[in-house]
Design a protein around this motif. Structure first.
Motif: not given
Length: 332
Positions: A221-222, A218-219, A215, A203, A213
């Motif tokens: 981090q998920e 976000d993936k 998409t 990251e 941020s």
């Protein structure tokens, strides 16, 4: 070089949140886009030469009047950027003209090619105006770096610096996508601690500025949240430390857990901040305490031995200072 940890030089305050207008480089007026890129490349070239006067002359007045933050960032990054040429990676036009008041939190959403992918920006206490974010890659230097510049349009076609964000984009010869893939491999092996730190490294290498941020991020981090060991699932902080026994009746209280670039590009080290109740005036005793903390962490999570070159310990002392030391895995 220490791992990617340049703080953004962006000094706006706090207020209500509004959604403003974002334009991608593909949809931007070419004249506006090219003018923004030229201004960013000029400022980045001055910064790479550590030309504080030159950069200050092209900085927004409220930052030029207190230039110490930007000057510090330039000094820390100049040796990595010296002699670099710059190539544009991405450009956004952020229109906050409709904001009311002197400063408000502003949020921008950019859809990429009218698809599902999206990039968003959350910038605190932004004065009304038109802004541009230009991300430049270095060319012609041994170590790849990236310089992101937040600029404000002071007059039609004229741009002034509002934020400077230089950072390395590789660690030990590997980029963020490599660390992301390696994190997935560790997650598949049920090595949750290794996976968590490698996701965090990915990251940091892939995120150009703290207020962006996307998409894809976000993936990432998920995936990191899903793979996180239970002890880290709810976060670690000074208020909620990770407590580890050292086997001798002493507790090690870890307040943050992440990655650090190992010396001489030797790979990754574990970086742990620990809370110390007392300051030790003897450097030898302080180092011994840090070494004991590093040994306790590796003893508690032995999988770390196979993924990291060593452990950095940052002891946070009661007077607000720190004592920092590094222990190679071979000594733990």
């Amino acid at each position: 070089m220490r791992f990617v940890r340049w703080l953004p030089v962006l000094l706006f305050g706090a207020a209500p949140l509004f959604a403003e207008t974002c334009t991608t480089q593909a949809a931007m007026d070419p004249t506006v886009r090219d003018g923004m890129i030229r201004a960013a490349e000029n400022i980045a070239t001055l910064a790479s030469a550590n030309n504080a006067d030159g950069v200050k002359a092209q900085t927004m007045p409220q930052f030029a009047s207190d230039f110490s933050g930007i000057a510090g960032v330039m000094q820390r990054s100049a040796s990595h950027l010296q002699g670099a040429k710059f190539s544009p990676e991405s450009v956004w036009l952020l229109d906050a003209s409709s904001l009311r008041g002197d400063s408000q939190d502003a949020q921008f959403f950019c859809s990429l090619n009218r698809g599902a992918s999206q990039t968003s920006f959350l910038i605190p206490s932004l004065p009304p105006g038109k802004y541009g974010l230009v991300v430049l890659n270095t060319v012609g230097v041994a170590e790849p770096w990236q310089v992101s510049l937040l600029m404000r349009e002071s007059a039609p076609g004229q741009w002034q610096l509002g934020g400077l964000f230089p950072r390395a984009t590789t660690v030990a010869g590997h980029d963020g996508l490599w660390y992301w893939k390696t994190a997935r491999d560790y997650a598949a092996k049920k090595q949750a601690w290794n996976a968590y730190v490698y996701y965090s490294a990915a990251e940091q290498l892939l995120k150009p500025v703290s207020f962006v941020s996307s998409t894809h991020l976000d993936k990432l981090q998920e995936e990191r949240t899903k793979a996180a060991p239970p002890a880290l699932s709810s976060g670690v902080s000074a208020q909620q430390p990770l407590v580890i026994g050292d086997g001798k009746g002493t507790e090690v209280r870890v307040t943050s857990f992440g990655a650090e670039n190992a010396p001489a590009n030797g790979g990754l080290d574990v970086l742990a901040h620990v809370k110390a109740d007392t300051a030790l005036n003897d450097p030898v005793a302080s180092h011994a305490r840090n070494a004991a903390a590093a040994k306790a962490i590796v003893a508690a999570y032995p999988e770390l031995r196979g993924a990291f070159r060593g452990v950095w310990i940052v002891s946070e002392l009661p007077d607000g200072t720190t004592f920092v030391s590094e222990e190679p895995m071979t000594s733990l």
